[in-house]
Design a protein around this motif. Structure first.
Motif, PDB file in Angstrom:
ATOM      1  N   ALA A 179       0.819  -1.207   0.000  1.00 51.62           N
ATOM      2  CA  ALA A 179       0.000   0.000   0.000  1.00 51.62           C
ATOM      3  C   ALA A 179       0.858   1.265   0.000  1.00 51.62           C
ATOM      4  O   ALA A 179       0.555   2.238  -0.700  1.00 51.62           O
ATOM      5  N   ALA A 180       1.945   1.260   0.771  1.00 54.97           N
ATOM      6  CA  ALA A 180       2.835   2.422   0.821  1.00 54.97           C
ATOM      7  C   ALA A 180       3.453   2.702  -0.542  1.00 54.97           C
ATOM      8  O   ALA A 180       3.561   3.860  -0.968  1.00 54.97           O
ATOM      9  N   SER A 181       3.854   1.650  -1.236  1.00 58.48           N
ATOM     10  CA  SER A 181       4.447   1.811  -2.565  1.00 58.48           C
ATOM     11  C   SER A 181       3.433   2.384  -3.550  1.00 58.48           C
ATOM     12  O   SER A 181       3.737   3.309  -4.316  1.00 58.48           O
ATOM     13  N   VAL A 182       2.218   1.849  -3.523  1.00 55.02           N
ATOM     14  CA  VAL A 182       1.165   2.335  -4.416  1.00 55.02           C
ATOM     15  C   VAL A 182       0.808   3.786  -4.086  1.00 55.02           C
ATOM     16  O   VAL A 182       0.673   4.618  -4.987  1.00 55.02           O
ATOM     17  N   ALA A 183       0.684   4.086  -2.798  1.00 56.81           N
ATOM     18  CA  ALA A 183       0.358   5.450  -2.387  1.00 56.81           C
ATOM     19  C   ALA A 183       1.456   6.431  -2.800  1.00 56.81           C
ATOM     20  O   ALA A 183       1.177   7.546  -3.251  1.00 56.81           O
ATOM     21  N   GLY A 184       2.721   6.008  -2.660  1.00 61.29           N
ATOM     22  CA  GLY A 184       3.835   6.871  -3.024  1.00 61.29           C
ATOM     23  C   GLY A 184       3.867   7.188  -4.505  1.00 61.29           C
ATOM     24  O   GLY A 184       4.025   8.350  -4.904  1.00 61.29           O
ATOM     25  N   VAL A 185       3.703   6.171  -5.340  1.00 61.33           N
ATOM     26  CA  VAL A 185       3.705   6.379  -6.799  1.00 61.33           C
ATOM     27  C   VAL A 185       2.527   7.263  -7.207  1.00 61.33           C
ATOM     28  O   VAL A 185       2.666   8.182  -8.017  1.00 61.33           O
ATOM     29  N   THR A 186       1.358   6.992  -6.623  1.00 63.07           N
ATOM     30  CA  THR A 186       0.180   7.797  -6.933  1.00 63.07           C
ATOM     31  C   THR A 186       0.373   9.250  -6.506  1.00 63.07           C
ATOM     32  O   THR A 186       0.012  10.180  -7.241  1.00 63.07           O
ATOM     33  N   ALA A 187       0.950   9.449  -5.322  1.00 63.76           N
ATOM     34  CA  ALA A 187       1.189  10.808  -4.831  1.00 63.76           C
ATOM     35  C   ALA A 187       2.176  11.557  -5.717  1.00 63.76           C
ATOM     36  O   ALA A 187       2.021  12.758  -5.965  1.00 63.76           O
ATOM     37  N   LEU A 188       3.196  10.860  -6.201  1.00 70.56           N
ATOM     38  CA  LEU A 188       4.193  11.483  -7.079  1.00 70.56           C
ATOM     39  C   LEU A 188       3.540  11.953  -8.381  1.00 70.56           C
ATOM     40  O   LEU A 188       3.759  13.090  -8.825  1.00 70.56           O
ATOM     41  N   ILE A 189       2.723  11.104  -8.967  1.00 72.62           N
ATOM     42  CA  ILE A 189       2.014  11.467 -10.201  1.00 72.62           C
ATOM     43  C   ILE A 189       1.034  12.607  -9.942  1.00 72.62           C
ATOM     44  O   ILE A 189       0.943  13.566 -10.725  1.00 72.62           O
ATOM     45  N   SER A 190       0.317  12.526  -8.831  1.00 74.63           N
ATOM     46  CA  SER A 190      -0.674  13.558  -8.489  1.00 74.63           C
ATOM     47  C   SER A 190      -0.020  14.921  -8.296  1.00 74.63           C
ATOM     48  O   SER A 190      -0.543  15.936  -8.748  1.00 74.63           O
ATOM     49  N   THR A 191       1.132  14.936  -7.632  1.00 73.02           N
ATOM     50  CA  THR A 191       1.831  16.205  -7.398  1.00 73.02           C
ATOM     51  C   THR A 191       2.268  16.837  -8.708  1.00 73.02           C
ATOM     52  O   THR A 191       2.118  18.051  -8.910  1.00 73.02           O
ATOM     53  N   ALA A 192       2.806  16.021  -9.612  1.00 69.29           N
ATOM     54  CA  ALA A 192       3.243  16.533 -10.914  1.00 69.29           C
ATOM     55  C   ALA A 192       2.063  17.113 -11.694  1.00 69.29           C
ATOM     56  O   ALA A 192       2.155  18.204 -12.284  1.00 69.29           O
ATOM     57  N   ILE A 193       0.948  16.403 -11.672  1.00 74.92           N
ATOM     58  CA  ILE A 193      -0.248  16.884 -12.379  1.00 74.92           C
ATOM     59  C   ILE A 193      -0.751  18.183 -11.768  1.00 74.92           C
ATOM     60  O   ILE A 193      -1.081  19.145 -12.480  1.00 74.92           O
ATOM     61  N   LEU A 194      -0.807  18.225 -10.439  1.00 66.35           N
ATOM     62  CA  LEU A 194      -1.360  19.403  -9.759  1.00 66.35           C
ATOM     63  C   LEU A 194      -0.501  20.646  -9.970  1.00 66.35           C
ATOM     64  O   LEU A 194      -1.025  21.737 -10.207  1.00 66.35           O
ATOM     65  N   MET A 195       0.817  20.505  -9.868  1.00 69.78           N
ATOM     66  CA  MET A 195       1.679  21.676 -10.024  1.00 69.78           C
ATOM     67  C   MET A 195       1.558  22.255 -11.433  1.00 69.78           C
ATOM     68  O   MET A 195       1.528  23.480 -11.618  1.00 69.78           O
ATOM     69  N   ARG A 196       1.483  21.402 -12.434  1.00 73.66           N
ATOM     70  CA  ARG A 196       1.285  21.882 -13.806  1.00 73.66           C
ATOM     71  C   ARG A 196      -0.106  22.521 -13.948  1.00 73.66           C
ATOM     72  O   ARG A 196      -0.252  23.570 -14.577  1.00 73.66           O
ATOM     73  N   TYR A 197      -1.093  21.882 -13.366  1.00 78.53           N
ATOM     74  CA  TYR A 197      -2.472  22.383 -13.442  1.00 78.53           C
ATOM     75  C   TYR A 197      -2.592  23.770 -12.804  1.00 78.53           C
ATOM     76  O   TYR A 197      -3.195  24.684 -13.384  1.00 78.53           O
ATOM     77  N   PHE A 198      -2.016  23.948 -11.612  1.00 76.52           N
ATOM     78  CA  PHE A 198      -2.125  25.234 -10.924  1.00 76.52           C
ATOM     79  C   PHE A 198      -1.387  26.348 -11.673  1.00 76.52           C
ATOM     80  O   PHE A 198      -1.804  27.504 -11.624  1.00 76.52           O
TER      81      PHE A 198
END
Length: 287
Positions: A238-257
Protein backbone atom coordinates in the motif's frame (compact mmCIF):
# COMPACT_ATOMS: atom_id res chain seq x y z
CA UNK A 1 -8.73 -6.25 4.37
CA UNK A 2 -8.06 -7.77 0.97
CA UNK A 3 -5.16 -6.84 -1.31
CA UNK A 4 -7.57 -5.15 -3.76
CA UNK A 5 -9.10 -3.05 -0.97
CA UNK A 6 -5.62 -2.08 0.25
CA UNK A 7 -4.55 -0.99 -3.25
CA UNK A 8 -7.74 1.03 -3.79
CA UNK A 9 -7.31 2.83 -0.47
CA UNK A 10 -3.62 3.46 -1.26
CA UNK A 11 -4.49 5.00 -4.64
CA UNK A 12 -7.16 7.10 -2.95
CA UNK A 13 -4.70 8.23 -0.26
CA UNK A 14 -1.94 9.05 -2.75
CA UNK A 15 -4.25 11.18 -4.88
CA UNK A 16 -6.46 12.85 -2.28
CA UNK A 17 -3.66 13.72 0.15
CA UNK A 18 -2.47 16.31 -2.39
CA UNK A 19 -5.69 17.12 -4.23
CA UNK A 20 -7.80 19.61 -2.23
CA UNK A 21 -10.58 17.08 -1.58
CA UNK A 22 -9.65 15.56 1.84
CA UNK A 23 -7.88 12.21 1.96
CA UNK A 24 -9.23 11.50 5.45
CA UNK A 25 -12.78 12.26 4.35
CA UNK A 26 -12.49 9.81 1.46
CA UNK A 27 -10.91 7.18 3.73
CA UNK A 28 -13.94 7.37 6.03
CA UNK A 29 -16.59 7.54 3.29
CA UNK A 30 -15.29 4.87 0.91
CA UNK A 31 -15.66 1.87 3.27
CA UNK A 32 -19.09 3.15 4.39
CA UNK A 33 -20.34 3.59 0.82
CA UNK A 34 -18.97 0.21 -0.32
CA UNK A 35 -19.92 -1.57 2.94
CA UNK A 36 -16.40 -2.80 3.56
CA UNK A 37 -16.24 -4.62 6.93
CA UNK A 38 -13.37 -2.81 8.61
CA UNK A 39 -12.99 0.24 10.80
CA UNK A 40 -10.26 2.88 10.25
CA UNK A 41 -10.36 3.54 14.00
CA UNK A 42 -9.39 -0.07 14.76
CA UNK A 43 -5.82 -0.30 16.18
CA UNK A 44 -5.13 -3.11 13.70
CA UNK A 45 -5.52 -0.54 10.89
CA UNK A 46 -2.74 1.66 12.34
CA UNK A 47 0.32 0.01 10.70
CA UNK A 48 -1.42 0.29 7.34
CA UNK A 49 -2.20 3.98 7.95
CA UNK A 50 1.37 4.73 9.04
CA UNK A 51 2.82 3.20 5.87
CA UNK A 52 0.35 5.11 3.67
CA UNK A 53 1.54 8.37 5.21
CA UNK A 54 5.17 7.32 4.87
CA UNK A 55 4.70 6.53 1.18
CA UNK A 56 3.11 9.93 0.57
CA UNK A 57 5.87 11.68 2.50
CA UNK A 58 8.61 9.99 0.46
CA UNK A 59 6.83 10.94 -2.78
CA UNK A 60 6.64 14.59 -1.74
CA UNK A 61 10.32 14.63 -0.82
CA UNK A 62 11.27 13.06 -4.16
CA UNK A 63 9.22 15.58 -6.15
CA UNK A 64 10.50 18.61 -4.22
CA UNK A 65 14.04 17.34 -3.62
CA UNK A 66 15.54 20.30 -5.47
CA UNK A 67 13.66 22.72 -3.21
CA UNK A 68 14.74 20.87 -0.07
CA UNK A 69 18.33 20.53 -1.33
CA UNK A 70 18.48 24.27 -2.06
CA UNK A 71 17.01 25.14 1.35
CA UNK A 72 19.26 22.77 3.30
CA UNK A 73 22.51 23.57 1.46
CA UNK A 74 21.63 27.26 1.66
CA UNK A 75 21.08 27.02 5.42
CA UNK A 76 24.48 25.32 5.72
CA UNK A 77 26.06 28.36 4.09
CA UNK A 78 27.20 26.65 0.88
CA UNK A 79 25.86 29.42 -1.39
CA UNK A 80 26.80 32.58 0.42
CA UNK A 81 25.39 34.73 3.20
CA UNK A 82 22.37 36.14 1.33
CA UNK A 83 21.22 32.69 0.26
CA UNK A 84 21.77 31.40 3.78
CA UNK A 85 19.53 34.10 5.25
CA UNK A 86 16.80 33.34 2.69
CA UNK A 87 17.01 29.60 3.42
CA UNK A 88 16.72 30.19 7.15
CA UNK A 89 13.78 32.48 6.46
CA UNK A 90 11.93 29.78 4.48
CA UNK A 91 12.62 27.20 7.20
CA UNK A 92 11.29 29.65 9.79
CA UNK A 93 8.15 30.25 7.70
CA UNK A 94 7.54 26.49 7.41
CA UNK A 95 8.03 26.06 11.17
CA UNK A 96 5.60 28.89 11.97
CA UNK A 97 3.04 27.52 9.50
CA UNK A 98 3.28 24.02 11.02
CA UNK A 99 2.96 25.12 14.65
CA UNK A 100 -0.82 25.85 14.84
CA UNK A 101 -1.83 22.38 13.60
CA UNK A 102 0.60 20.68 15.99
CA UNK A 103 -0.74 22.62 18.99
CA UNK A 104 -4.44 22.47 18.10
CA UNK A 105 -4.17 18.84 16.98
CA UNK A 106 -2.61 17.87 20.30
CA UNK A 107 -5.36 19.65 22.24
CA UNK A 108 -8.32 18.39 20.18
CA UNK A 109 -7.21 14.89 19.16
CA UNK A 110 -9.45 13.08 21.65
CA UNK A 111 -12.39 15.44 21.13
CA UNK A 112 -12.32 14.89 17.35
CA UNK A 113 -11.59 11.16 17.44
CA UNK A 114 -15.28 10.15 17.26
CA UNK A 115 -15.59 11.88 13.86
CA UNK A 116 -13.00 9.63 12.23
CA UNK A 117 -15.35 6.69 11.86
CA UNK A 118 -18.59 8.63 11.35
CA UNK A 119 -19.50 9.01 7.65
CA UNK A 120 -22.46 11.40 8.16
CA UNK A 121 -20.52 14.34 9.67
CA UNK A 122 -17.64 13.65 7.28
CA UNK A 123 -19.97 13.94 4.27
CA UNK A 124 -21.26 17.24 5.65
CA UNK A 125 -17.72 18.53 6.18
CA UNK A 126 -16.86 17.54 2.62
CA UNK A 127 -19.63 19.89 1.45
CA UNK A 128 -18.19 22.58 3.74
CA UNK A 129 -14.74 22.01 2.18
CA UNK A 130 -16.20 22.57 -1.29
CA UNK A 131 -17.93 25.76 -0.20
CA UNK A 132 -14.70 27.05 1.37
CA UNK A 133 -12.83 26.49 -1.89
CA UNK A 134 -15.53 28.26 -3.92
CA UNK A 135 -15.68 31.26 -1.57
CA UNK A 136 -11.89 31.71 -1.53
CA UNK A 137 -11.72 31.32 -5.31
CA UNK A 138 -14.38 34.01 -5.69
CA UNK A 139 -12.52 36.35 -3.31
CA UNK A 140 -9.27 35.69 -5.18
CA UNK A 141 -10.89 36.50 -8.56
CA UNK A 142 -12.15 39.81 -7.13
CA UNK A 143 -8.73 40.71 -5.79
CA UNK A 144 -9.86 40.49 -2.16
CA UNK A 145 -7.04 39.41 0.19
CA UNK A 146 -6.30 39.68 3.90
CA UNK A 147 -2.98 41.45 3.31
CA UNK A 148 -1.99 44.85 1.97
CA UNK A 149 0.88 43.32 -0.03
CA UNK A 150 0.31 44.01 -3.73
CA UNK A 151 3.49 42.46 -5.17
CA UNK A 152 2.87 40.58 -8.41
CA UNK A 153 3.88 36.90 -8.46
CA UNK A 154 4.87 36.78 -4.77
CA UNK A 155 7.54 34.12 -4.16
CA UNK A 156 7.53 32.01 -1.00
CA UNK A 157 10.44 34.00 0.42
CA UNK A 158 8.30 37.17 0.32
CA UNK A 159 5.90 35.74 2.92
CA UNK A 160 5.97 37.30 6.37
CA UNK A 161 5.66 35.53 9.72
CA UNK A 162 2.03 36.66 9.94
CA UNK A 163 1.39 35.22 6.44
CA UNK A 164 2.82 31.86 7.54
CA UNK A 165 0.81 31.91 10.77
CA UNK A 166 -2.38 32.73 8.83
CA UNK A 167 -1.81 29.83 6.40
CA UNK A 168 -0.90 27.53 9.28
CA UNK A 169 -4.11 28.45 11.10
CA UNK A 170 -6.07 27.47 7.99
CA UNK A 171 -4.29 24.11 8.12
CA UNK A 172 -6.05 23.43 11.45
CA UNK A 173 -9.31 22.99 9.49
CA UNK A 174 -7.92 19.67 8.22
CA UNK A 175 -8.17 18.25 11.73
CA UNK A 176 -11.83 17.73 10.85
CA UNK A 177 -12.14 14.73 8.47
CA UNK A 178 -13.73 16.04 5.30
CA UNK A 179 -11.77 19.30 5.32
CA UNK A 180 -8.73 19.12 3.05
CA UNK A 181 -5.28 20.00 4.37
CA UNK A 182 -3.97 21.02 0.97
CA UNK A 183 -7.22 22.81 0.13
CA UNK A 184 -7.17 24.78 3.38
CA UNK A 185 -3.51 25.79 3.12
CA UNK A 186 -3.79 26.72 -0.57
CA UNK A 187 -6.88 28.76 0.30
CA UNK A 188 -4.93 30.49 3.07
CA UNK A 189 -2.12 31.25 0.63
CA UNK A 190 -4.53 32.71 -1.93
CA UNK A 191 -6.01 34.99 0.72
CA UNK A 192 -2.48 36.27 1.42
CA UNK A 193 -1.98 37.24 -2.22
CA UNK A 194 -0.17 34.18 -3.58
CA UNK A 195 -0.89 32.72 -7.00
CA UNK A 196 -2.26 29.17 -7.07
CA UNK A 197 1.04 27.50 -8.01
CA UNK A 198 3.04 29.32 -5.30
CA UNK A 199 0.33 28.64 -2.70
CA UNK A 200 0.37 24.97 -3.74
CA UNK A 201 4.17 24.75 -3.53
CA UNK A 202 4.18 26.23 -0.03
CA UNK A 203 1.32 23.90 0.94
CA UNK A 204 3.20 20.83 -0.29
CA UNK A 205 6.43 21.91 1.43
CA UNK A 206 4.38 22.34 4.62
CA UNK A 207 2.97 18.84 4.14
CA UNK A 208 6.39 17.19 4.62
CA UNK A 209 6.88 18.05 8.33
CA UNK A 210 3.19 17.63 9.20
CA UNK A 211 2.91 14.18 7.55
CA UNK A 212 6.20 13.08 9.10
CA UNK A 213 5.02 14.30 12.52
CA UNK A 214 1.76 12.37 12.12
CA UNK A 215 3.70 9.27 11.03
CA UNK A 216 6.00 9.43 14.08
CA UNK A 217 3.01 10.05 16.37
CA UNK A 218 1.17 7.03 14.96
CA UNK A 219 4.32 4.88 15.04
CA UNK A 220 4.72 5.54 18.77
CA UNK A 221 1.23 4.18 19.31
CA UNK A 222 2.33 0.89 17.73
CA UNK A 223 5.30 0.25 20.01
CA UNK A 224 3.42 -2.35 22.07
CA UNK A 225 1.47 -3.87 19.18
CA UNK A 226 2.05 -7.31 17.71
CA UNK A 227 2.08 -6.95 13.93
CA UNK A 228 1.72 -10.00 11.72
CA UNK A 229 3.77 -10.72 8.60
CA UNK A 230 0.64 -10.35 6.45
CA UNK A 231 -0.05 -6.90 7.90
CA UNK A 232 3.51 -5.80 7.16
CA UNK A 233 3.35 -7.11 3.58
CA UNK A 234 0.01 -5.42 2.93
CA UNK A 235 1.25 -2.15 4.43
CA UNK A 236 4.41 -2.11 2.26
CA UNK A 237 2.42 -2.78 -0.91
CA UNK A 238 0.00 0.00 0.00
CA UNK A 239 2.84 2.42 0.82
CA UNK A 240 4.45 1.81 -2.57
CA UNK A 241 1.16 2.34 -4.42
CA UNK A 242 0.36 5.45 -2.39
CA UNK A 243 3.84 6.87 -3.02
CA UNK A 244 3.70 6.38 -6.80
CA UNK A 245 0.18 7.80 -6.93
CA UNK A 246 1.19 10.81 -4.83
CA UNK A 247 4.19 11.48 -7.08
CA UNK A 248 2.01 11.47 -10.20
CA UNK A 249 -0.67 13.56 -8.49
CA UNK A 250 1.83 16.21 -7.40
CA UNK A 251 3.24 16.53 -10.91
CA UNK A 252 -0.25 16.88 -12.38
CA UNK A 253 -1.36 19.40 -9.76
CA UNK A 254 1.68 21.68 -10.02
CA UNK A 255 1.28 21.88 -13.81
CA UNK A 256 -2.47 22.38 -13.44
CA UNK A 257 -2.13 25.23 -10.92
CA UNK A 258 0.43 27.02 -13.13
CA UNK A 259 -1.94 26.94 -16.11
CA UNK A 260 -5.28 27.67 -14.40
CA UNK A 261 -4.67 30.50 -11.97
CA UNK A 262 -8.10 32.12 -12.39
CA UNK A 263 -10.35 29.21 -11.36
CA UNK A 264 -8.11 26.32 -10.31
CA UNK A 265 -10.00 25.29 -7.16
CA UNK A 266 -13.52 25.39 -8.62
CA UNK A 267 -13.62 21.84 -10.12
CA UNK A 268 -12.45 20.35 -6.81
CA UNK A 269 -15.03 22.42 -4.95
CA UNK A 270 -17.90 21.16 -7.10
CA UNK A 271 -16.62 17.59 -6.75
CA UNK A 272 -16.56 17.83 -2.93
CA UNK A 273 -20.05 19.32 -2.79
CA UNK A 274 -21.45 16.67 -5.15
CA UNK A 275 -19.75 13.78 -3.31
CA UNK A 276 -20.74 15.10 0.10
CA UNK A 277 -24.40 15.66 -0.81
CA UNK A 278 -24.57 12.37 -2.72
CA UNK A 279 -23.09 10.51 0.25
CA UNK A 280 -25.56 12.10 2.66
CA UNK A 281 -28.48 11.05 0.47
CA UNK A 282 -27.14 7.51 -0.03
CA UNK A 283 -26.20 6.92 3.60
CA UNK A 284 -29.54 8.35 4.72
CA UNK A 285 -31.44 6.02 2.45
CA UNK A 286 -29.58 2.91 3.66
CA UNK A 287 -30.04 3.53 7.40
Amino acid sequence: MTLLQAILIAILQGATELFPVSSLGHAVLLPALLHWPFDEGDPAFLPFLVMLHLGTSVALFVFFWRDWAAIITGALGLHGRAYRLESFRILMLLAIATLPAVIVGGLLERALKHLFGSPFPVAGLLVANGLMLLIVERLKSRGVTTTSTTQEDRPIASLTSSDALFIGTFQCLALFPGMSRSGATIAGGLLRGLHHDVAARFSFLMAEPIILAATVHQTLKMRHMTISHDQIHLAFVAASVAGVTALISTAILMRYFRNHDKWALAPFAYYCIALGLGSLVYLGSTH
